[in-house]
Motif scaffolding. Structure first.
Motif, PDB file in Angstrom:
ATOM      1  N   ALA A 128       0.847  -1.148  -0.059  1.00  0.00           N
ATOM      2  CA  ALA A 128       0.009  -0.116   0.110  1.00  0.00           C
ATOM      3  C   ALA A 128       0.882   1.430  -0.115  1.00  0.00           C
ATOM      4  CB  ALA A 128      -0.913   0.287   1.235  1.00  0.00           C
ATOM      5  N   LEU A 129       1.932   1.275   0.822  1.00  0.00           N
ATOM      6  CA  LEU A 129       2.936   2.463   1.005  1.00  0.00           C
ATOM      7  C   LEU A 129       3.464   2.598  -0.449  1.00  0.00           C
ATOM      8  CD1 LEU A 129       4.556   1.849   4.508  1.00  0.00           C
ATOM      9  CD2 LEU A 129       2.663   3.692   3.621  1.00  0.00           C
TER      10      LEU A 129
ATOM     11  N   LEU B  17      -1.208   9.421   4.938  1.00  0.00           N
ATOM     12  CA  LEU B  17      -0.306   9.778   3.741  1.00  0.00           C
ATOM     13  C   LEU B  17      -0.690  11.316   3.358  1.00  0.00           C
ATOM     14  CD1 LEU B  17      -0.698   6.394   1.600  1.00  0.00           C
ATOM     15  CD2 LEU B  17       1.457   7.431   2.740  1.00  0.00           C
ATOM     16  N   ALA B  18      -1.982  11.673   3.581  1.00  0.00           N
ATOM     17  CA  ALA B  18      -2.341  12.891   3.292  1.00  0.00           C
ATOM     18  C   ALA B  18      -1.736  13.950   4.235  1.00  0.00           C
ATOM     19  CB  ALA B  18      -3.813  12.929   3.064  1.00  0.00           C
ATOM     20  N   GLY B  19      -1.674  13.366   5.340  1.00  0.00           N
ATOM     21  CA  GLY B  19      -1.135  14.347   6.594  1.00  0.00           C
ATOM     22  C   GLY B  19       0.388  14.330   6.786  1.00  0.00           C
TER      23      GLY B  19
ATOM     24  N   GLU C  98      -1.164  -3.267  10.873  1.00  0.00           N
ATOM     25  CA  GLU C  98      -2.140  -2.391  10.387  1.00  0.00           C
ATOM     26  C   GLU C  98      -1.937  -1.118  11.200  1.00  0.00           C
ATOM     27  OE1 GLU C  98      -6.000  -4.962   9.596  1.00  0.00           O
ATOM     28  OE2 GLU C  98      -5.734  -4.364  11.541  1.00  0.00           O
ATOM     29  N   HIS C  99      -1.015  -0.858  12.095  1.00  0.00           N
ATOM     30  CA  HIS C  99      -0.553   0.232  12.609  1.00  0.00           C
ATOM     31  C   HIS C  99       0.093   1.026  11.713  1.00  0.00           C
ATOM     32  CE1 HIS C  99      -1.443  -1.574  16.491  1.00  0.00           C
ATOM     33  NE2 HIS C  99      -1.482  -0.389  17.111  1.00  0.00           N
ATOM     34  N   PHE C 100       0.290   2.220  11.411  1.00  0.00           N
ATOM     35  CA  PHE C 100       0.709   2.959  10.280  1.00  0.00           C
ATOM     36  C   PHE C 100       2.271   3.211  10.462  1.00  0.00           C
ATOM     37  CE2 PHE C 100       2.071   6.635   7.578  1.00  0.00           C
ATOM     38  CZ  PHE C 100       1.696   6.349   6.535  1.00  0.00           C
TER      39      PHE C 100
END
Length: 436
Positions: A33-34, A55-57, A165-167
């Motif tokens: 995903a990254l 990702l947006a932040g 699942e933790h970013f």
């Protein structure tokens, strides 16, 4: 984030795996995903939404960022002011007995994501300290990435987060489950109760367990509220029996305890500048207000006030903290907005000419036949914003100035929403602005 053609990550499946195998699968999903590649399985929807926000932040996926810890005095001040303090016995009774055996810890955070209480197995508490998961820490999602506290606050629903699942990668050895707790008096989000522990202890039933205990805490708050209304009713009933005309006794949040000359009513939104004297109150008009033990006595003036709303501010700038503030010549009052009502007021504020129920159904659901749902929700909104919203078509009244405050980042607009019109607005331009 690329879409996957495979199946979505299944909680029961990864829980049945060996902890290392589950971690490998989830790390593969995260890495793909990254990188924008096709993952071996699609992340769960609530996790995918959170990752997009991260990702947006600009949250770094491999850097453990932390904000300033609260001092002991600041923590104690927040504890004293939190209604969650009243339900700690319920949370402890429901969760603590099983935590030592399960190698988990209990954490209670406020609506800002600040950890105020923490208890559980001593060895897990020491591991949590090394992670910065300690009393006074800030576990807002925008600070530390996807997690059971911050993500539950943004999503406003129970969330379980396993391993990768933790970013942020430093959290991958943990599993956590958090459930929001709301104030039954006004629906305000009070905070989150969370159970966390090592990855090897993960179980899909943990989220249901934590959610059930959070609901028990809300029930306890509701019982306490009803008891306080009963005490107010005992004081107010003899007074109301002697009063002519229309009058009612309400608690500090506007919930009625007793009425005379009026039909039973729902909660009355009280103006921000509220106190003894002559006050204009929404849905009632001019009232003479007197203090009572535990609330207020409102006597409705015989002639209804001609005072009308002149301005409304719809503030959508803070995720989960949406509100509508109405201003008139006699003062102002605010109403916290549910996710659905925030969507509706955004659509109406962005459409001065108004919208039919079918048009709103298309913009909310992509389905013009969902008009019954739209009308029901707008009926609830109009009960709180009488005189501000009109219908046929649905719109703000022509003589009311409307200010719509959006987040500075368009992508942060109503992050929970899947409404087609809101998604288009996120992808387009638009910062804070005023709708004439």
């Amino acid at each position: 984030m690329a879409d996957a053609t495979g199946s979505t990550v299944d909680v029961a499946r990864i829980s049945a795996m060996d902890a290392r195998a589950a971690a490998r699968l989830l790390k593969g999903v995260r890495a793909a995903a990254l990188a924008g590649d096709r993952p071996p399985a699609a992340p769960r929807p609530e996790i995918a939404e959170s990752w997009r926000r991260m990702l947006a932040g600009g949250v770094h996926p491999d850097r453990d960022a932390r904000s300033r810890m609260l001092s002991a005095a600041e923590t104690e001040e927040r504890r004293h002011g939190s209604p969650l303090r009243e339900v700690l016995p319920v949370l402890r009774e429901g969760l603590l007995p099983a935590l030592d055996e399960a190698l988990h810890i209990l954490v209670v955070a406020d609506a800002d994501g600040r950890l105020l209480w923490r208890e559980g197995h001593s060895s897990i508490l020491r591991k949590a300290d090394r992670l910065g998961f300690s009393v006074g820490a800030d576990w807002d999602e925008a600070v530390v990435g996807t997690n059971g506290v911050g993500t539950a606050l943004v999503a406003r629903r129970p969330v379980q987060v396993f391993s990768a699942e933790h970013f942020v990668s430093s959290h991958h050895d943990w599993t956590c489950a958090g459930a929001p707790v709301r104030d039954p008096r006004d629906g305000r989000l009070l905070g989150v109760v969370d159970v966390s522990g090592p990855l090897a202890t993960m179980h899909p039933a943990t989220l249901a367990w934590v959610t059930s205990v959070a609901r028990l805490a809300e029930r306890e708050l509701r019982i306490r509220h009803l008891e306080s209304l009963e005490r107010l009713r005992t004081v107010a009933a003899p007074l109301l029996a002697r009063l002519p005309g229309r009058a009612l006794a309400v608690d500090p949040d506007g919930w009625p305890a007793a009425v005379t000359g009026l039909a039973p009513t729902e909660r009355i939104p009280l103006p921000k500048t509220f106190g003894p004297g002559r006050v204009w109150v929404p849905r009632l008009g001019d009232c003479v207000v007197e203090p009572l033990p535990g609330g207020w006595l409102l006597q409705v003036a015989p002639e209804r006030s001609s005072t009308a709303a002149t301005r409304i501010v719809v503030d959508l700038s803070r995720a989960g903290g949406w509100s509508a503030t109405v201003y008139g010549s006699s003062g102002s009052w605010s109403q916290e907005l549910s996710p659905r009502h925030a969507e509706l007021l955004f659509l109406l504020a962005d459409s001065p000419q108004g919208r039919s129920a079918a048009e709103l159904a298309v913009e909310l659901f992509g389905d013009p036949t969902r008009t019954v749902t739209v009308r029901a929700e707008l009926s609830r909104v109009r009960r709180h914003l009488a005189g501000v919203l009109t219908h046929r078509p649905y719109r703000f009244a022509q003589d009311v100035e409307v200010e719509l405050i959006r987040p500075e980042d368009p992508a942060a607009l109503l992050p929970h929403s899947t409404a087609p019109a809101v998604i288009r607005a996120r992808l387009g331009s638009g910062g804070p602005g005023v709708v004439p």
